[in-house]
Design a protein around this motif. Structure first.
Motif, mmCIF file in Angstrom:
data_model
loop_
_atom_site.group_PDB
_atom_site.id
_atom_site.type_symbol
_atom_site.label_atom_id
_atom_site.label_comp_id
_atom_site.label_asym_id
_atom_site.label_seq_id
_atom_site.Cartn_x
_atom_site.Cartn_y
_atom_site.Cartn_z
ATOM 1 N N UNK A 584 33.648 -24.996 34.074
ATOM 2 C CA UNK A 584 33.558 -23.662 33.475
ATOM 3 C C UNK A 584 34.793 -23.302 32.674
ATOM 4 N N UNK A 585 35.962 -23.747 33.150
ATOM 5 C CA UNK A 585 37.203 -23.481 32.407
ATOM 6 C C UNK A 585 37.173 -24.179 31.046
ATOM 7 N N UNK A 586 36.686 -25.415 31.053
ATOM 8 C CA UNK A 586 36.590 -26.145 29.781
ATOM 9 C C UNK A 586 35.602 -25.460 28.836
ATOM 10 N N UNK A 587 34.433 -25.071 29.330
ATOM 11 C CA UNK A 587 33.430 -24.419 28.485
ATOM 12 C C UNK A 587 33.952 -23.106 27.918
ATOM 13 N N UNK A 588 34.676 -22.344 28.707
ATOM 14 C CA UNK A 588 35.234 -21.075 28.250
ATOM 15 C C UNK A 588 36.226 -21.303 27.110
ATOM 16 N N UNK A 589 37.118 -22.248 27.276
ATOM 17 C CA UNK A 589 38.108 -22.512 26.230
ATOM 18 C C UNK A 589 37.441 -23.011 24.938
ATOM 19 N N UNK A 590 36.461 -23.909 25.105
ATOM 20 C CA UNK A 590 35.806 -24.469 23.928
ATOM 21 C C UNK A 590 34.995 -23.405 23.186
ATOM 22 N N UNK A 591 34.288 -22.539 23.918
ATOM 23 C CA UNK A 591 33.487 -21.494 23.278
ATOM 24 C C UNK A 591 34.378 -20.492 22.554
ATOM 25 N N UNK A 592 35.488 -20.109 23.172
ATOM 26 C CA UNK A 592 36.407 -19.171 22.527
ATOM 27 C C UNK A 592 37.029 -19.792 21.270
ATOM 28 N N UNK A 593 37.369 -21.069 21.354
ATOM 29 C CA UNK A 593 37.948 -21.739 20.188
ATOM 30 C C UNK A 593 36.957 -21.761 19.019
ATOM 31 N N UNK A 594 35.692 -22.136 19.333
ATOM 32 C CA UNK A 594 34.680 -22.225 18.278
ATOM 33 C C UNK A 594 34.363 -20.851 17.682
ATOM 34 N N UNK A 595 34.253 -19.838 18.577
ATOM 35 C CA UNK A 595 33.947 -18.490 18.083
ATOM 36 C C UNK A 595 35.071 -17.953 17.204
ATOM 37 N N UNK A 596 36.321 -18.219 17.585
ATOM 38 C CA UNK A 596 37.446 -17.759 16.781
ATOM 39 C C UNK A 596 37.448 -18.446 15.413
ATOM 40 N N UNK A 597 37.082 -19.718 15.392
ATOM 41 C CA UNK A 597 37.021 -20.451 14.122
ATOM 42 C C UNK A 597 35.950 -19.859 13.204
ATOM 43 N N UNK A 598 34.779 -19.546 13.781
ATOM 44 C CA UNK A 598 33.724 -18.938 12.974
ATOM 45 C C UNK A 598 34.119 -17.551 12.507
ATOM 46 N N UNK A 599 34.829 -16.830 13.350
ATOM 47 C CA UNK A 599 35.237 -15.472 12.978
ATOM 48 C C UNK A 599 36.173 -15.511 11.776
ATOM 49 N N UNK A 600 37.105 -16.438 11.770
ATOM 50 C CA UNK A 600 38.042 -16.532 10.644
ATOM 51 C C UNK A 600 37.326 -17.021 9.370
ATOM 52 N N UNK A 601 36.322 -17.872 9.559
ATOM 53 C CA UNK A 601 35.674 -18.470 8.396
ATOM 54 C C UNK A 601 34.612 -17.560 7.780
ATOM 55 N N UNK A 602 33.851 -16.831 8.600
ATOM 56 C CA UNK A 602 32.698 -16.101 8.072
ATOM 57 C C UNK A 602 32.823 -14.570 8.203
#
Length: 775
Positions: A584-602
Motif C-alpha cells: 500500500x505504501x508503494x501504491x500510494x507513492x506511485x499514484x501521487x507521483x503520477x497524479x502530480x505529473x498529470x497535474x503539471x502537464x494538463x
C-alpha cells in the motif's frame, strides 16, 4: 566516606592486636624462665595480665562503636567490654597478691580472683546464648538438642571420671569439693554455649569471630579443670598465661569483626559448621566406649569393679540418646522423602499443566498425544482459536481476558468425553485430543464445542459473546503431534476465512493451497520495487457529459511464470502475509507521483482527484499518516487532490482506524467510503467517520433499472449524500440505461466498464488531452 577512610577505620584495631601479641610473647618467655627455675620476676609476669585486659577492653569498645554495626552485634561487643573489666579486676587482685607474697596461700588467691573470672566466663556464655539465630524448624531444633545432649552427657561423664570421682575418693574437704563441682558445672554450661555458637551460628556477629570466642571458653574450661595442677608452685605461671591467651583471642576476634563488619554470617558457612559438627555426637559415643573399654580392662585386673558402673551407666545413657537421635533422623528422612516426592509431583504437574486454567499445556499435551497415537489410530485433534480475543484484552484488560479463558476452559471440559484431553497451547489457543473418533465423530465434537460456546460468558462482571474457529485433524498413518497440529492449523484458518464461529475438517488439498499462498506471498515480496507491480487507473466521469473528473488507482501484479494475477487472489494473500502495508505504501507513492505529473502537464481541471484504496491494516499502522504526508511532499501533490478510499468493514468498530482518518482529514486529504450500504452500521459510520464521498456499491447498480429495492436504495444514498453535503459516486455502471437513471436520481459522478476498463497511464493520458474531452 571514601574507600581509603573506610579501610583506615577498619584497620585501626591492628595496633591493639600487635600490642597484645607482644605482651603474649613476653608472658611466654617469663613462663618458660619461671618453670625452668631461672631468675624471672613473677610480679612482671602478672602485670602482663592487666595489660592484655586493657587492650582487649579497648578493642571490644571500639568495635561496639563501629558505624553501621547490627544492634545485636553492638550489644554483644559492649557486653564483652564489661567482661574485660571483670578480668582486669581479677588480674589486678592476682597482681596485688603477688606483691603481698600471698602466693603461698592458693585458697586465698582463688577466693579473691577466681570468682571474678568465673563471673566473667558466665557473662560470656550469657552473651553468646543471647545472640539471635536464624529461623529454624522444630525438627532442626530437636536434632540440635539431641546432638547437644549427647556431647554434654559425654563431657559430664569425663568430668566425673577424671576430676570429681578422684576428689571424692581422696576425702577432699567439702568446701574444696563443692568449689570443684561448681567449676565443673560452669564448664558444662560453657560447653553448651560453645555448641550453640558452633552448631547453630549467629547472623550479626561474623562466623570467624564466633569461632575464636568459642576457643576462649574452651581455654577457660581447660584452665579451670587444670586448677589442681596449675596451683602447684612449679606451674603457677600457666594461670596468667591462660588469661593472656584468652585476652589475645578476644582482641583477635574483635579485630576480625571490625574488618568484616559488613559481612553477615554466611548461610553456607553455617551449613559447613553444621556438617562438620554433626559427627561430634559420634565422637562422644566413641570416647565413652573407649573409656568403658579401659575401665573394663582395669576391672578384669581386679582394680575395682565398682569403677566401671558409672561409666557403664553413662555409656548406656549416651547410647540411648544417640539411638533416639537416629530414630528421629529416620522419621525426619521419611518425612523429607515424602515431601520431596510431593514436591516432584507438584513440579511435574506445573511442567505439564497450564497455571491459569489447569488444563494440560503444550508439553503435557504432546506426551499424551504421542501415547494415544500408538494405541488408537482413530484419534483426532481439534485446534480451537478464539475469534477477536485480542480486542477483549485491549478494551477490557487482561484480568477480564483471563476470566474469559478460564470460562472457556470449563466449557471445553464439559464438551468432551471422559477419556478426551483438553489443553491450552498458549494465548487464546486450545486443543482437544479425541482418543476414539471414527467417521464423523470429530466433526460432531467440534459442533458440540461451538454450541457450548454460544451462551454469553460471564467474565469479571462482563457478559461477553465468545466465538471460536476450529480446525479438525483426524490422525493418519505416521502422524505425530506436530503433523496433527499443522493440519488442524491449516483447517482452522480455513474456518476463519468462512467467518466467526465455524469449524472445518482438514483435507489434503488445503496444504496445497497454503503452499501456493506462501509461494505467492514470497513472489509479492520480491516484486516490491520492480516493474512486476504496477498501477492501472479507472476513470471517474461526470454523468452529465461523460467528461473525465478523476481516476481510481488499482494495483496489478505480473507473476514471473503465471502472468497476470487477479487482485482478488493476491490482495488477500498480501493481507495474510503482512505485506499489505509495504504494498500500500508503494501504491500510494506511485499514484501521487503520477497524479502530480498529470497535474503539471494538463492543468488543474484535467484531473480533479486521484483515488487510492487503503486496507484496514494500513489504517492501524502507526506510521501510515506519516507515509501519506511523505508521499504528498515527495510528489508535490496538494492534499485535497488525494482521495483515500476505505471500506465500511475496515473502519467498523475500529477506533484506531477512525482516529487515523481524522488525522488524514486534518491534512486536507478527502475520505471516500466504499461499498456504502453493504455493512450493518453504514448510517452510524457517517457520525464518526470524517467522510467526504460516498460510493454506491455495484450490487445496487446492477439491477437499478428494474423496479424494486436497488433503485430505492440508490435513491436513499444520494439523498443522504446531498443532505450531508457529501459527494456521491456510483460504481459498476455498465449500461447507458443505468447511467441515465442514476443521473436522474441526482448522481453527478460514476465509474464502470461503460466508460472504461482500468487503463495504463499512457492510455489515460490520451484522454486527458484537451482534444479528447469529453470521454
Amino acid at each position: 566516606m571514601g574507600d581509603t577512610d573506610l579501610r583506615a577505620e577498619r584497620a585501626d584495631t591492628r595496633p591493639l592486636l600487635i600490642a597484645c601479641l607482644a605482651i603474649f610473647g613476653l608472658g611466654c618467655v617469663w613462663t618458660v624462665f619461671f618453670a625452668a627455675g631461672l631468675p624471672a620476676p613473677k610480679v612482671l609476669m602478672w602485670l602482663t595480665v592487666p595489660a592484655t585486659s586493657v587492650v582487649a577492653m579497648v578493642t571490644t569498645l571500639r568495635v561496639a562503636r563501629t558505624p553501621g554495626l547490627h544492634p545485636a552485634a553492638r550489644r554483644f561487643w559492649a557486653t564483652l567490654s564489661v567482661v574485660e573489666v571483670l578480668v582486669l579486676a581479677g588480674a589486678s587482685l592476682m597482681t596485688a597478691a603477688t606483691f603481698a607474697q600471698w602466693s603461698s596461700h592458693p585458697l586465698l588467691l582463688v577466693g579473691t580472683a577466681v570468682p571474678l573470672l568465673a563471673v566473667a566466663l558466665l557473662i560470656v556464655m550469657w552473651a553468646l546464648l543471647r545472640l539471635p539465630v536464624g529461623e529454624r524448624s522444630r525438627n532442626e531444633w530437636m536434632r540440635l538438642t539431641l546432638d547437644g545432649a549427647t556431647v554434654t552427657a559425654g563431657a559430664a561423664l569425663f568430668l566425673w571420671h577424671l576430676v570429681l570421682r578422684p576428689l571424692a575418693q581422696s576425702h577432699t574437704d567439702l568446701p574444696k569439693f563443692l568449689g570443684i563441682l561448681l567449676i565443673s558445672l560452669v564448664c558444662l554450661l560453657a560447653l553448651v554455649a560453645v555448641m550453640k555458637v558452633v552448631m547453630v551460628g549467629s547472623g550479626p556477629v561474623t562466623s570467624a569471630s564466633l569461632r575464636l570466642l568459642a576457643l576462649t571458653i574452651l581455654i577457660g574450661v581447660f584452665a579451670s579443670a587444670a586448677a589442681p595442677i596449675t596451683n602447684q608452685p612449679r606451674w603457677i605461671g600457666l594461670q596468667p598465661i591462660s588469661i593472656i591467651v584468652n585476652m589475645l583471642v578476644v582482641t583477635w576476634s574483635a579485630h576480625v569483626q571490625r574488618r568484616r563488619s559488613d559481612e553477615p554470617a554466611a548461610p553456607r558457612a553455617g551449613a559447613r559448621r553444621q556438617r562438620r559438627f554433626s559427627t561430634l555426637p559420634y565422637v562422644a559415643v566413641a570416647a565413652t566406649s573407649l573409656l568403658l573399654a579401659v575401665q573394663s580392662f582395669r576391672a578384669g585386673r581386679d582394680e575395682g569393679v565398682v569403677d566401671i558402673a558409672p561409666v557403664a551407666l553413662g555409656a548406656i545413657l549416651i547410647t540411648g540418646i544417640v539411638v533416639a537421635r537416629q530414630l528421629f533422623a529416620l522419621r525426619d528422612n521419611a518425612h523429607l522423602l515424602d515431601s520431596v516426592s510431593r514436591h516432584e509431583q507438584q513440579l511435574q504437574h506445573q511442567a505439564t499443566h497450564d497455571t491459569l486454567t489447569g488444563l494440560a499445556n503444550r508439553a503435557g499435551f504432546s506426551a499424551i498425544v504421542d501415547e494415544a497415537l500408538t494405541q488408537d489410530a482413530s484419534a483426532a485433534v481439534l485446534l480451537i482459536d478464539l475469534d477477536d480475543f485480542k480486542e477483549v484484552n485491549d478494551t477490557l484488560g487482561h484480568d477480564v481476558g483471563d476470566a474469559v479463558l478460564v470460562a472457556v476452559a470449563e466449557r471445553l471440559r464439559a464438551a468432551v468425553r471422559g477419556g478426551d484431553v483438553v489443553a491450552r497451547l498458549g494465548g487464546d489457543e486450545f486443543a482437544v485430543l479425541l482418543r476414539h473418533a471414527p467417521g464423523g465423530d470429530a466433526d460432531r465434537a467440534a459442533e458440540r464445542v461451538l454450541s457450548l460456546l454460544v451462551p454469553p460468558v460471564n467474565a469479571a462482571g462482563h457478559h461477553l459473546l465468545v466465538h471460536a474457529s476450529i480446525g479438525v485433524a483426524p490422525a493418519g498413518a505416521g502422524d505425530d503431534l506436530g503433523t496433527l497440529l499443522r493440519k488442524a492449523d491449516i483447517a482452522m484458518y480455513a474456518a476463519k476465512d468462512r467467518g466467526k464461529g465455524n469449524s472445518v475438517g482438514y483435507t489434503p488439498d488445503m496444504a496445497a493451497r497454503i503452499q501456493a499462498h506462501a509461494e505467492l506471498g514470497a513472489d509479492l515480496r520480491d516484486a516490491i520495487g520492480t516493474d512486476r507491480l504496477y498501477l492501472r487507473y479507472q476513470p471517474i466521469v461526470r454523468l452529465e457529459d461523460g467528461a473525465l473528473f478523476g481516476a481510481e488507482a488499482l494495483m496489478r501484479f505480473e507473476h514471473p511464470t503465471r502472468g497476470p494475477v487477479s487482485p482478488a487472489e493476491f490482495i488477500p494473500v498480501a493481507e495474510q502475509c503482512g505485506l499489505i502495508v509495504p504494498l500500500g505504501r508503494w501504491a500510494l507513492r506511485e499514484a501521487c507521483r503520477q497524479a502530480s505529473q498529470w497535474l503539471r502537464r494538463y492543468g488543474d481541471d484535467a484531473l480533479r482527484s486521484i483515488t487510492v484504496n487503503v486496507a484496514g491494516r494500513q489504517l492501524q499502522d502507526p506510521g501510515f499518516v506519516d507515509d501519506v504526508r511523505a508521499a504528498l511532499a515527495a510528489a508535490g501533490l496538494p492534499a485535497q487532490r488525494l482521495l483515500v478510499e476505505v471500506t465500511e468493514t475496515a473502519v467498523l468498530n475500529d477506533g484506531q482506524a477512525i482516529a487515523t482518518l481524522h488525522e488524514l482529514r486534518t491534512l486536507g486529504v478527502r475520505i471516500a467510503l466504499d461499498d456504502f450500504g453493504t455493512a450493518a452500521s453504514s448510517l452510524g459510520l457517517l457520525l464518526t467517520c470524517p467522510v467526504t464521498t460516498l460510493k454506491l456499491d455495484r450490487s445496487f447498480v446492477e439491477e437499478i433499472t428494474t423496479a424494486g429495492r436497488p433503485a430505492a436504495v440508490a435513491q436513499a444514498v444520494i439523498h443522504i449524500a446531498k443532505t450531508l453535503d457529501l459527494a456521491a459516486v456510483a460504481e459498476g455502471i455498465e449500461t447507458p440505461a443505468q447511467a441515465e437513471l442514476l443521473r436522474r436520481q441526482g448522481y453527478e459522478l460514476g465509474q464502470g466498464y461503460l466508460y472504461a476498463r482500468p487503463l495504463a497511464p499512457e492510455e489515460l493520458e490520451a484522454r486527458l488531452e484537451p482534444a479528447a474531452q469529453p470521454v
